[in-house]
Design an enzyme around this catalytic site. Structure first.
Site, PDB file in Angstrom:
ATOM      1  N   CYS A  45       0.837  -1.204   0.000  1.00 60.93           N
ATOM      2  CA  CYS A  45       0.000   0.000   0.000  1.00 60.93           C
ATOM      3  C   CYS A  45       0.872   1.254   0.000  1.00 60.93           C
ATOM      4  O   CYS A  45       1.560   1.511  -0.962  1.00 60.93           O
ATOM      5  CB  CYS A  45      -0.978  -0.049   1.182  1.00 60.93           C
ATOM      6  N   HIS A  69      -3.669  -5.611   1.239  1.00 54.00           N
ATOM      7  CA  HIS A  69      -3.073  -5.801   2.563  1.00 54.00           C
ATOM      8  C   HIS A  69      -3.114  -7.268   2.986  1.00 54.00           C
ATOM      9  O   HIS A  69      -3.982  -7.664   3.757  1.00 54.00           O
ATOM     10  CB  HIS A  69      -3.841  -4.973   3.599  1.00 54.00           C
ATOM     11  N   GLU A  73      -1.395  -8.625   5.121  1.00 58.60           N
ATOM     12  CA  GLU A  73      -1.130  -8.726   6.563  1.00 58.60           C
ATOM     13  C   GLU A  73      -2.412  -8.693   7.395  1.00 58.60           C
ATOM     14  O   GLU A  73      -2.379  -9.063   8.568  1.00 58.60           O
ATOM     15  CB  GLU A  73      -0.159  -7.616   7.004  1.00 58.60           C
TER      16      GLU A  73
END
Ligand SMILES: Nc1ncnc2c1ncn2[C@@H]1O[C@H](COP(=O)(O)OP(=O)(O)O)[C@@H](O)[C@H]1O
Lengths: 230, 79, 578, 79
Positions: free
Chosen positions: A86, A203, A205
């Site tokens: 990002c 994302h 994560e």
């Protein structure tokens, strides 16, 4: 796998990134302040998401000129792995570690939702845990993720198999409707020439634990663990 | 000395903001708007009074930070 | 520059939102004519927004205590025990008027303000919600306001880095000239790591932190308590521009500083910035306070004492520090690139003294600024109850499918995806239930626990019957929390009403408070923080009475939370309740 | 006819972007940068050739859409 997460002022997904790296590797990452000029001895440097310097001027522009960036350049030049997610992707393009730029979403709106990605190259240090052509779900949360590069740069990316992730629908088709930001060729994640630097808008994560409701982002971190071990 | 830097997207880079403004103007009833492009303007107050030095500095600022020449062009004006 | 010693005329008093009898009270209290700065200070402290002069009497009747409540109303936010030494800190606050004038910045700074309230207490924000009411969808201004407000809420919260996990959006013509933007935030802290605003100790340094002071929003707090008319758009008061980047730095710097043990008291500079924060810290600690405005970091040259005392520049804090920790504290702030300046000290005189360029600009009794604020028992009449409509009096729809479609497609029931997708609800990696269900659920990091958050009220019900409608809002919040598997803990409220000087509006307010109180008592669901926003009127037309409720619940095992989606084919569907 | 509209934050309104750019320039080693303000520039291509009509239209566009006069000021230039 030893890793470091770089913290710029205004970055806000550094904890998410650190948790995911720790989960995959079992080792707590170093948190590195942007004003540092050296990195600790690590295999992977992660440039996390957020709003470094408020995204003022251009997303990632100010962070890309921070002192720590020279150390990251050296780490990459040595063949060390770098992953930018990002805002991290934006910073890596601004720093010239990856080609192209990320423009305002075509909708002109911030977009936060779950998208699907097709793994177009499963032979990279960042994607080897996935099957080639696999379709995975990942959240996105960005206002400027619209990938752009000039025709020549895009042709090179495509020709060299450096487009790792592409926005797609459930069937793996890349369509306008499945593309959340209007990226050229629906590009969601790319690799540098040498294959050791990855930038991606989604994302992973935030999709690593069963409690997240989906663990399909986990493969990116598992891939790195494997690549480092190899 | 006051300077003004204008940064615009390169021709060929899609400008969705410009397009959105054009659309909004036409739905507000303004006719004859043929094209709209949006860019940034940065006004800088410099200590120096030397125009040549200022220009050199401003150009370096644009190259290093203010413009991303992958997608943007810039223009410097001194007041 | 306006001199400090100009003659205080009745017009000037009126422009400061003070009634003649209120001004008389000031004269009686200080025994002389106030200076201009002093008049400004009084107007800030005594306006509705800061003094709660119309609502205080009724707010006192609400249940605010309980075995888990550690800090109730009166501080920046409420604090509730969630076991294992953890606490949840939360509050809701309105930014209605600024959002109507400048939707993006008004909403953004509303979010910024509520986040500051939470981290001022030592808590790291973990969840946000937003309750929004707009005018009729086809009203010419509505689209502009919706676009700006939603982008502003997202713009600030996303950049700051807190997941927005819930909220409400309603449309009604009664909000055409006065939208409502109520922002909620919650944070996590340790029970022994809570910071309050009460100053302690004499001669302690008073420190200014954060961004510089500019001429923003001077008289913003008074604006929030004034009715709109058609000229409001022309008056163009300075609206503040939010800087979420600075606020994120301020969060990290404050939390880091609090770890050092340097902080005695802390207060964020919200409405009427320096004035309210300084007076509150001193008055709560039974101490005087002296400020030296020459030390205040300013963004613009030539700012007067009056302007500095009333500026509403955002992203600022005031702290009282242990003097021996000053150097350590300033190093933390420098690291984060923020301003840090000792701007005064505490005294034992119980006076609030403001100096600027060698002159005393204000010298006022600090306790009276708060405690002696006017308090009104405004006359009220219970609103007439509309007659009940018997089901038999309305015709059944000819086509049930058609009826269902028009319900689902109506502005109040249609999908909220357009809104929710502009808010980051994944950030921090702890969101378990995302917007779209009954309540948002967030994991308490490092434990198996979870917290649930919901926003509720149906203004139409409150309009029909303030007492029952408000009970219903509490009951709905309770149900939404239990529906995700949480035990309801406590409530914050945001009471949005019209002009309280009208007995029927005051009657709505009183009825609502009584209803909230009754429902909360019945459910052991205390109200630990909240905000009152009155004078939500345009050209004499009041908004629907809107007591927005923010409910918080606890899950002992967050992995057991449930959403609203059916899981698989063949699941049994059960209807419970009556 | 080409027009350029420059929209800047009013004096006294906080300009976080300008502040961030100023900080970044100074950490890149550019000295003597005393103030930085960031604004928007909008370039419009109009069908008309009548400068007065264009100016009237552009002013209306600014009032209605392009500038937020609560916090911004605008300037119109015809090319
Ligand atoms: N402004 C908003 N921000 C975030 N979430 C919202 C917002 N408005 C509505 N939502 C979410 O959309 C869902 C439906 O909202 P609503 O119709 O008000 O729910 P309910 O029927 O529970 O009152 C809820 O999960 C709510 O949290």
């Amino acid at each position: 796998m030893k890793s470091a997460v770089v913290v710029f002022p205004g970055i806000n997904r550094e904890r998410d990134m650190a948790k995911a790296l720790e989960l995959a590797s079992g080792v707590k990452p170093h948190m590195i302040w942007h004003a540092e000029t050296e990195l600790p001895d690590v295999d992977v440097v992660a440039v996390p998401g957020g709003f470094s310097y408020g995204d003022y001027l251009r997303c990632g522009a100010i962070a890309a000129r921070a002192p720590i960036m020279d150390a990251i350049q050296r780490h990459a030049a040595r063949g060390g792995y770098v992953i930018g997610v990002c805002n991290g992707f934006q910073i890596l393009t601004e720093a010239g570690l990856l080609p192209g730029a990320l423009l305002r979403n075509a909708s002109l709106k911030f977009a936060c939702k779950v998208v699907r990605l097709r793994v177009d190259n499963a032979e990279t240090a960042f994607s080897n845990a996935y099957a080639a052509g696999a379709v995975i779900r990942n959240p996105i949360a960005h206002g400027e993720g619209n990938y752009f590069a000039d025709a020549e740069a895009v042709a090179r990316l495509e020709g060299e198999g450096r487009v790792v992730f592409r926005y797609c629908d459930a069937a793996g088709e890349t369509t306008m409707a499945a593309d959340p930001n209007g990226s050229l060729n629906h590009i969601a994640g790319i690799l540098n020439e040498r294959g050791n630097v990855l930038g991606m808008m989604p994302h992973p994560e935030d999709f690593v634990e069963p409690l997240h409701g989906c663990t399909e982002g986990r493969g990116i971190f598992d891939s790195l663990v494997r690549a480092v071990a190899a | 000395m006051k300077a003004r830097i204008t940064v615009m997207l390169k021709n060929g880079v899609l400008d969705p903001q410009g397009k959105a403004i054009q659309g909004a103007l036409s739905s507000l009833g303004f006719s004859g708007v043929e094209d709209v492009r949006q860019g940034k303007v940065i006004e800088i107050e410099l200590a120096t009074a030397d125009a040549d030095a200022a220009r050199r500095d401003l150009d370096a600022m644009c190259q290093k930070l203010i413009a991303n020449t992958v997608i943007e062009t810039y223009r410097i004006e001194l007041a | 520059m306006i001199p400090n010693d100009i003659k205080i005329t009745p017009e000037l008093v009126r422009d400061h939102g003070l009634k003649p009898d209120e001004y008389q009270r000031i004269l009686d209290l200080i025994g002389r004519e106030p200076t201009l700065t002093e008049l400004g200070i009084f107007s800030a402290m005594w306006n509705e927004h800061c003094s709660y002069k119309s609502s205080k009497k009724w707010l006192k009747t609400l249940p605010t205590t309980g075995p888990r409540v550690l800090v109730g109303p009166g501080e920046n936010a409420g604090v509730v025990d969630i076991g294992d030494g953890d606490v949840v800190v939360f509050k809701m606050e309105s930014h209605n008027h600024p959002s109507y004038i400048e939707p993006y910045q008004g909403a953004a700074t509303g979010v910024g303000g509520i986040l500051r309230d939470v981290f001022t207490m030592g808590a790291r924000p973990i969840a946000a919600m937003n309750a929004l009411r707009f005018g009729a969808p086809d009203h010419p201004r509505t689209r502009h306001i919706v676009n700006g407000v939603v982008a502003g809420v997202g713009g600030y919260g996303n950049s700051f880095g807190v997941p927005t996990v819930g909220g409400e959006v309603n449309f009604h013509p009664r909000y055409n000239g006065n939208c409502l933007v109520n922002a909620f935030a919650a944070g996590l802290a340790k029970a022994d790591g809570i910071f309050l605003s009460k100053a302690e100790g004499i001669g302690m340094p008073v420190v200014y932190l954060g961004s510089k002071t500019g001429r923003d929003g001077i008289h913003g707090a008074s604006m929030a308590s004034a009715e709109f008319d058609d000229n409001s758009e022309e008056k163009r008061p300075t609206v503040q521009v939010g800087d979420p980047f600075s606020e994120k730095l301020l969060l990290e710097a404050c939390l880091e500083l609090m770890q050092t043990g340097a902080v005695i008291a802390i207060q964020d500079m919200g409405a009427a910035g320096l004035t309210c924060s300084a007076v509150e810290m001193g008055a709560k600690g039974d101490l005087g306070l002296e400020l030296d405005l020459d030390k205040v970091p300013c963004r613009e040259p030539g700012m007067t004492a009056y302007e500095m005392m009333l500026s509403e520049s955002q992203e600022r804090m005031l702290m009282v520090l242990h003097p021996e920790k000053e150097a350590e504290a300033s190093a933390v702030f420098r690291k984060w690139g923020l301003d840090f300046a000792v701007v005064g000290h505490t005294t034992d005189t119980l006076r609030f003294v403001v100096r600027h360029q060698g002159e005393v600009m204000a010298d006022l009794p600090i306790k009276d600024l708060g405690d002696q604020a006017p308090e009104y028992d405004r006359p009220w009449i219970a609103p007439a109850k509309p007659a009940a409509i018997a089901a038999s009096e309305t015709e059944a729809p000819a086509d049930w499918n058609e009826a269902l479609l028009s319900l689902i497609g109506s502005p109040d029931l249609s999908s909220r995806r357009w809104v929710v997708e502009q808010y980051d609800h994944f950030i921090q990696g702890n969101t378990i239930q995302h917007p779209g269900g009954d309540a948002g659920v967030v994991r308490v990091e490092g434990s198996g626990k979870g917290l649930a958050f919901t926003c509720d009220v149906t203004p139409r019900y409150v309009e029909a019957d303030p007492f029952e409608g408000s009970k219903q809002a509490i009951a709905e919040a309770w149900r939404n929390l239990t529906a995700v598997g949480a035990t309801p803990l406590a409530v914050t409220d945001n009471l949005n009403f019209g002009n309280p000087e009208k007995p029927e509006i005051m009657g709505q307010f009183v009825g609502a408070i009584q209803g909230l109180g009754e429902a909360c008592r019945a459910l052991d669901f205390p109200i630990v923080s909240g905000n009152v926003s009155l004078y939500n009127e345009t050209n004499g037309q009041a908004i629907l009475p809107t007591p927005a409720i923010g409910g918080v619940g606890l899950l002992a095992d967050v992995s057991r939370s449930v959403g609203i989606g059916f899981r698989q084919d063949g699941d049994t569907v059960i209807l419970v309740g009556d």
